[in-house]
Scaffold this motif. Structure first.
Motif, PDB file in Angstrom:
ATOM      1  N   VAL A  51       0.841  -1.188   0.000  1.00 14.43           N
ATOM      2  CA  VAL A  51       0.000   0.000   0.000  1.00 14.43           C
ATOM      3  C   VAL A  51       0.881   1.245   0.000  1.00 14.43           C
ATOM      4  CG1 VAL A  51      -0.156   0.048   2.531  1.00 14.43           C
ATOM      5  CG2 VAL A  51      -1.962   1.112   1.169  1.00 14.43           C
ATOM      6  N   ALA A  52       0.414   2.299  -0.654  1.00 10.63           N
ATOM      7  CA  ALA A  52       1.131   3.574  -0.615  1.00 10.63           C
ATOM      8  C   ALA A  52       0.983   4.183   0.775  1.00 10.63           C
ATOM      9  CB  ALA A  52       0.571   4.522  -1.673  1.00 10.63           C
ATOM     10  N   VAL A  53       2.097   4.597   1.361  1.00 12.76           N
ATOM     11  CA  VAL A  53       2.075   5.116   2.732  1.00 12.76           C
ATOM     12  C   VAL A  53       2.741   6.484   2.762  1.00 12.76           C
ATOM     13  CG1 VAL A  53       2.610   4.647   5.148  1.00 12.76           C
ATOM     14  CG2 VAL A  53       2.267   2.739   3.568  1.00 12.76           C
ATOM     15  N   TYR A  54       2.091   7.420   3.451  1.00 10.23           N
ATOM     16  CA  TYR A  54       2.571   8.797   3.540  1.00 10.23           C
ATOM     17  C   TYR A  54       2.747   9.180   5.000  1.00 10.23           C
ATOM     18  CZ  TYR A  54       0.905   8.886  -1.276  1.00 10.23           C
ATOM     19  OH  TYR A  54       0.697   8.604  -2.607  1.00 10.23           O
ATOM     20  N   ARG A  55       3.501  10.253   5.216  1.00  9.76           N
ATOM     21  CA  ARG A  55       3.714  10.757   6.574  1.00  9.76           C
ATOM     22  C   ARG A  55       3.246  12.198   6.716  1.00  9.76           C
ATOM     23  NH1 ARG A  55       9.631  10.199   7.964  1.00  9.76           N
ATOM     24  NH2 ARG A  55       8.856  10.757  10.040  1.00  9.76           N
ATOM     25  N   ASP A  56       2.623  12.728   5.670  1.00  6.12           N
ATOM     26  CA  ASP A  56       2.136  14.106   5.661  1.00  6.12           C
ATOM     27  C   ASP A  56       0.705  14.114   5.136  1.00  6.12           C
ATOM     28  OD1 ASP A  56       1.887  16.591   3.477  1.00  6.12           O
ATOM     29  OD2 ASP A  56       2.615  17.183   5.461  1.00  6.12           O
ATOM     30  N   LEU A  57      -0.189  14.809   5.831  1.00  3.26           N
ATOM     31  CA  LEU A  57      -1.606  14.787   5.472  1.00  3.26           C
ATOM     32  C   LEU A  57      -1.856  15.369   4.087  1.00  3.26           C
ATOM     33  CD1 LEU A  57      -4.510  14.135   6.347  1.00  3.26           C
ATOM     34  CD2 LEU A  57      -4.632  16.424   7.360  1.00  3.26           C
ATOM     35  N   ASP A  58      -1.171  16.447   3.749  1.00  4.49           N
ATOM     36  CA  ASP A  58      -1.375  17.049   2.430  1.00  4.49           C
ATOM     37  C   ASP A  58      -0.999  16.071   1.320  1.00  4.49           C
ATOM     38  OD1 ASP A  58      -2.314  19.475   3.428  1.00  4.49           O
ATOM     39  OD2 ASP A  58      -0.291  20.301   3.620  1.00  4.49           O
ATOM     40  N   ALA A  59       0.132  15.403   1.485  1.00  2.79           N
ATOM     41  CA  ALA A  59       0.559  14.431   0.477  1.00  2.79           C
ATOM     42  C   ALA A  59      -0.394  13.238   0.436  1.00  2.79           C
ATOM     43  CB  ALA A  59       1.984  13.964   0.775  1.00  2.79           C
ATOM     44  N   PHE A  60      -0.865  12.828   1.598  1.00  7.19           N
ATOM     45  CA  PHE A  60      -1.797  11.703   1.697  1.00  7.19           C
ATOM     46  C   PHE A  60      -3.082  11.975   0.914  1.00  7.19           C
ATOM     47  CE2 PHE A  60      -5.499  10.129   4.203  1.00  7.19           C
ATOM     48  CZ  PHE A  60      -5.338   8.765   4.010  1.00  7.19           C
ATOM     49  N   LEU A  61      -3.562  13.215   0.965  1.00  8.92           N
ATOM     50  CA  LEU A  61      -4.827  13.560   0.312  1.00  8.92           C
ATOM     51  C   LEU A  61      -4.662  14.034  -1.128  1.00  8.92           C
ATOM     52  CD1 LEU A  61      -6.618  15.450   3.234  1.00  8.92           C
ATOM     53  CD2 LEU A  61      -7.109  13.140   2.408  1.00  8.92           C
ATOM     54  N   ALA A  62      -3.455  14.401  -1.508  1.00 10.39           N
ATOM     55  CA  ALA A  62      -3.244  14.986  -2.840  1.00 10.39           C
ATOM     56  C   ALA A  62      -3.588  13.986  -3.941  1.00 10.39           C
ATOM     57  CB  ALA A  62      -1.796  15.446  -2.973  1.00 10.39           C
ATOM     58  N   ASP A  63      -4.471  14.390  -4.852  1.00  9.29           N
ATOM     59  CA  ASP A  63      -4.851  13.559  -6.005  1.00  9.29           C
ATOM     60  C   ASP A  63      -5.242  12.139  -5.595  1.00  9.29           C
ATOM     61  OD1 ASP A  63      -4.176  15.695  -7.769  1.00  9.29           O
ATOM     62  OD2 ASP A  63      -2.065  15.122  -7.592  1.00  9.29           O
TER      63      ASP A  63
END
Length: 359
Positions: A51-63
């Motif tokens: 799964v794609a995993v992010y550590r920043d909310l903006d990046a998590f929600l982007a596109d």
């Protein structure tokens, strides 16, 4: 049926349910991305689940093009993410409870309750046997249900089930209870079976919730979730009949009783080659519950969580509410009163709160 695409904020034992469900039912669900704090956790999730995993909310929600986001974080952090996602117009399925205390519940509801698309993942009412019992309780066969005794789950989980059986929402509640401590041989836990015999204390909460002329009894010890020797118990009673466990009895007329089992229909045993799952729950010739996720191989609790996901997907696309922020707030508020009643040895009465319907 359009696939439901969701993201997950947080990771832990509960978040893994969503990942397992998406892996087992890829045609129905996609856990598209996750947000966690630590890079080592992110790396482990990428490796284990792809799964794609992010550590920043903006990046998590982007596109992201997500139908909704599951918030599965500690109690004190949950309202922070709910408010932030609501402000961005992102539908939210939050784990229970949505806030840790009455002040937090009130502030959260006043901030987002009336407008934002928020539901709460209380899965207990969607577990197959409970869903079947609820369907029977609402069928009219028992008459107007006046009593529910539930020894299934702790606090707000058990209270949510009591409300479902009794058909109450935000009615005034009078709460009393006590705690009883007794010894028990320690059983399995999240890490598996015990490795040695250990006798420990077991705390049992016995609570009475009076909703006018309806009575709820919550009786639970935390050992029940995993124990081999502490089983769940359910009684639902009306003037024309009752449910006890997996048996129901009611009056066809004043001199003709009907007694039937709620029979679970499993697949994959003996010569049955329909796959290892189950079809549903029968009461005589009537399907009280039909498993919507056949042929998926899911536990009952996973079926319940998958049901929450499916209902949330429908809700995010304009469908009906299924367990609202108001309901979740009420159940946890009653749970807080339960803890107060036990601690003080007192009878306490629920008061009108911010999430109650305006008269």
């Amino acid at each position: 049926m359009e696939k439901i695409k969701f993201g997950i904020i947080g990771h832990g034992w509960r978040a893994d349910f969503y990942l397992r469900i998406a892996r087992e039912l890829p045609e129905r669900f996609e856990a598209a991305r996750m947000l966690v704090r630590r890079e080592e956790t992110a790396a482990a999730l990428r490796a284990a689940w792809g799964v794609a995993v992010y550590r920043d909310l903006d990046a998590f929600l982007a596109d992201a093009d997500l139908d909704f986001v599951v918030v599965s974080v500690p109690w004190d952090v949950c309202p922070v993410y709910i408010r932030e996602l609501a402000a961005r117009g992102v539908p939210v399925l939050a784990e229970t409870p949505p806030a840790p205390d009455l002040a937090g519940l009130t502030a959260l509801y006043e901030a987002v309750g009336g407008e934002a698309k928020v539901q709460v993942a209380e899965q207990l009412l969607f577990q197959p046997m409970h869903a079947a019992r609820i369907a029977l309780a609402r069928s009219g066969k028992l008459g107007d249900v006046s009593q529910a005794q539930v020894s299934v789950a702790h606090g707000y989980h058990g209270i949510s089930l009591i409300r479902q059986f009794l058909g109450v929402r935000f009615e005034e509640a009078v709460v009393s209870g006590q705690r009883f401590v007794s010894p028990i041989v320690e059983g399995p836990g999240r890490q598996g079976p015990p490795r040695e015999e250990i006798v420990k204390d077991s705390s049992q909460d016995i609570v009475f919730l009076r909703f006018g002329d309806k009575l709820g009894v919550l009786d639970f010890t935390g050992d029940q979730y995993f124990s081999w020797i502490r089983r769940e118990r359910v009684l639902v009673r009306g003037p024309r009949g009752e449910i006890i466990g997996d048996e129901a009895a009611w009056l066809q007329d004043f001199r003709t009783p009907v007694v039937l089992k709620l029979r679970r229909i499993d697949n994959g045993f003996d010569g049955n080659v329909l796959g290892f799952n189950y079809g549903g729950i029968l009461l005589g010739a009537e399907w009280l519950y039909v498993n919507p996720f056949v042929p998926g191989r899911l536990t009952d609790d996973e079926v319940a969580v998958a049901t929450s996901l499916a209902k949330m997907g429908d809700y995010a696309r304009g469908g009906p509410s299924f367990y609202s922020l108001a309901e979740a707030s009420q159940d946890h508020y009653l749970n807080l009163l339960v803890q107060r009643a036990i601690a003080e040895g007192a009878t306490v009465t629920a008061e009108k709160q911010a999430w109650h319907p305006r008269s």
